[in-house]
Design a protein around this motif. Structure first.
Motif, mmCIF file in Angstrom:
data_model
loop_
_atom_site.group_PDB
_atom_site.id
_atom_site.type_symbol
_atom_site.label_atom_id
_atom_site.label_comp_id
_atom_site.label_asym_id
_atom_site.label_seq_id
_atom_site.Cartn_x
_atom_site.Cartn_y
_atom_site.Cartn_z
ATOM 1 N N LEU A 1 0.827 -1.202 0.000
ATOM 2 C CA LEU A 1 0.000 0.000 0.000
ATOM 3 C C LEU A 1 0.864 1.256 0.000
ATOM 4 C CD1 LEU A 1 -2.880 1.091 0.074
ATOM 5 C CD2 LEU A 1 -2.806 0.928 2.563
ATOM 6 N N GLU A 2 1.923 1.255 0.811
ATOM 7 C CA GLU A 2 2.829 2.406 0.839
ATOM 8 C C GLU A 2 3.489 2.603 -0.519
ATOM 9 O OE1 GLU A 2 5.288 1.214 4.131
ATOM 10 O OE2 GLU A 2 4.187 2.488 5.520
ATOM 11 N N ALA A 3 3.880 1.519 -1.176
ATOM 12 C CA ALA A 3 4.507 1.622 -2.499
ATOM 13 C C ALA A 3 3.527 2.212 -3.514
ATOM 14 C CB ALA A 3 4.992 0.248 -2.959
ATOM 15 N N ALA A 4 2.268 1.817 -3.432
ATOM 16 C CA ALA A 4 1.258 2.364 -4.347
ATOM 17 C C ALA A 4 1.082 3.859 -4.118
ATOM 18 C CB ALA A 4 -0.068 1.628 -4.152
ATOM 19 N N PHE A 5 1.064 4.293 -2.863
ATOM 20 C CA PHE A 5 0.936 5.718 -2.569
ATOM 21 C C PHE A 5 2.156 6.483 -3.071
ATOM 22 C CE2 PHE A 5 -2.727 4.758 -0.150
ATOM 23 C CZ PHE A 5 -3.364 5.954 0.142
ATOM 24 N N ARG A 6 3.357 5.933 -2.871
ATOM 25 C CA ARG A 6 4.572 6.593 -3.362
ATOM 26 C C ARG A 6 4.528 6.742 -4.878
ATOM 27 N NH1 ARG A 6 7.102 3.423 0.490
ATOM 28 N NH2 ARG A 6 7.752 1.915 -1.075
ATOM 29 N N ALA A 7 4.032 5.710 -5.570
ATOM 30 C CA ALA A 7 3.943 5.760 -7.025
ATOM 31 C C ALA A 7 3.001 6.873 -7.476
ATOM 32 C CB ALA A 7 3.469 4.408 -7.577
ATOM 33 N N LEU A 8 2.038 7.200 -6.647
ATOM 34 C CA LEU A 8 1.111 8.282 -6.947
ATOM 35 C C LEU A 8 1.625 9.634 -6.452
ATOM 36 C CD1 LEU A 8 -2.244 6.523 -6.004
ATOM 37 C CD2 LEU A 8 -1.398 7.024 -8.313
ATOM 38 N N GLY A 9 2.804 9.639 -5.842
ATOM 39 C CA GLY A 9 3.360 10.879 -5.318
ATOM 40 C C GLY A 9 2.714 11.313 -4.024
ATOM 41 N N ARG A 10 2.145 10.361 -3.288
ATOM 42 C CA ARG A 10 1.474 10.683 -2.032
ATOM 43 C C ARG A 10 2.137 9.928 -0.897
ATOM 44 N NH1 ARG A 10 -4.725 10.174 -2.526
ATOM 45 N NH2 ARG A 10 -4.547 11.388 -0.635
ATOM 46 N N GLN A 11 1.843 10.346 0.307
ATOM 47 C CA GLN A 11 2.385 9.697 1.489
ATOM 48 C C GLN A 11 1.242 9.034 2.235
ATOM 49 O OE1 GLN A 11 4.797 12.145 4.029
ATOM 50 N NE2 GLN A 11 4.461 10.804 5.792
ATOM 51 N N LEU A 12 1.488 7.841 2.718
ATOM 52 C CA LEU A 12 0.484 7.121 3.504
ATOM 53 C C LEU A 12 0.713 7.434 4.971
ATOM 54 C CD1 LEU A 12 -1.762 4.986 3.786
ATOM 55 C CD2 LEU A 12 0.032 3.261 3.901
ATOM 56 N N ASP A 13 -0.272 8.033 5.595
ATOM 57 C CA ASP A 13 -0.212 8.308 7.033
ATOM 58 C C ASP A 13 -1.131 7.336 7.749
ATOM 59 O OD1 ASP A 13 1.521 10.544 6.862
ATOM 60 O OD2 ASP A 13 -0.164 11.786 6.244
ATOM 61 N N VAL A 14 -0.612 6.706 8.769
ATOM 62 C CA VAL A 14 -1.397 5.766 9.554
ATOM 63 C C VAL A 14 -1.750 6.421 10.871
ATOM 64 C CG1 VAL A 14 -1.427 3.497 10.659
ATOM 65 C CG2 VAL A 14 -0.253 3.803 8.459
ATOM 66 N N VAL A 15 -3.037 6.491 11.167
ATOM 67 C CA VAL A 15 -3.511 7.079 12.411
ATOM 68 C C VAL A 15 -4.064 5.957 13.276
ATOM 69 C CG1 VAL A 15 -5.142 8.696 13.447
ATOM 70 C CG2 VAL A 15 -4.072 9.232 11.235
ATOM 71 N N VAL A 16 -3.573 5.869 14.484
ATOM 72 C CA VAL A 16 -4.022 4.829 15.404
ATOM 73 C C VAL A 16 -4.912 5.471 16.448
ATOM 74 C CG1 VAL A 16 -3.305 3.105 17.093
ATOM 75 C CG2 VAL A 16 -1.905 3.520 15.051
ATOM 76 N N SER A 17 -6.094 4.941 16.607
ATOM 77 C CA SER A 17 -6.976 5.437 17.652
ATOM 78 C C SER A 17 -7.324 4.250 18.546
ATOM 79 C CB SER A 17 -8.244 6.063 17.068
ATOM 80 O OG SER A 17 -8.970 5.100 16.345
ATOM 81 N N GLU A 18 -7.450 4.527 19.815
ATOM 82 C CA GLU A 18 -7.770 3.484 20.758
ATOM 83 C C GLU A 18 -9.188 3.678 21.264
ATOM 84 O OE1 GLU A 18 -4.856 2.709 23.730
ATOM 85 O OE2 GLU A 18 -3.233 3.364 22.431
ATOM 86 N N ALA A 19 -9.872 2.562 21.447
ATOM 87 C CA ALA A 19 -11.241 2.611 21.956
ATOM 88 C C ALA A 19 -11.216 3.124 23.390
ATOM 89 C CB ALA A 19 -11.883 1.241 21.908
ATOM 90 N N ALA A 20 -12.214 3.937 23.718
ATOM 91 C CA ALA A 20 -12.273 4.501 25.070
ATOM 92 C C ALA A 20 -12.799 3.480 26.049
ATOM 93 C CB ALA A 20 -13.162 5.719 25.073
#
Length: 75
Positions: A56-75
């Motif tokens: 997935l990261e390679a696909a985003f790089r090929a598109l000139g974009r950066q993949l940001d992963v956001v982690v959220s925890e259940a309350a």
């Protein structure tokens, strides 16, 4: 469902070394056969997850974009 071969080999410490000829980099161990298989399942799941994320990261790089992963925890 996919099946991946694993190889169990005794190591010098009495544990079982686990590798997978199908998935380079899958290396773990277990104290006995059941433990080794359980650890192998976890290692294979992690390997597959990491592999998909890298694709997935390679696909985003090929598109000139950066993949940001956001982690959220259940309350």
């Amino acid at each position: 469902m996919f099946a991946y071969a694993i190889k169990l080999e005794p190591d010098d410490n009495g544990a079982l070394l686990v590798t997978s000829p199908d998935l380079p980099g899958v290396v773990t161990f277990g104290e006995d056969r059941e433990d080794a298989i359980r650890h192998a399942q976890d290692a294979i799941e992690e390997w597959l997850h990491r592999s998909r994320l890298e694709q997935l990261e390679a696909a985003f790089r090929a598109l000139g974009r950066q993949l940001d992963v956001v982690v959220s925890e259940a309350a």
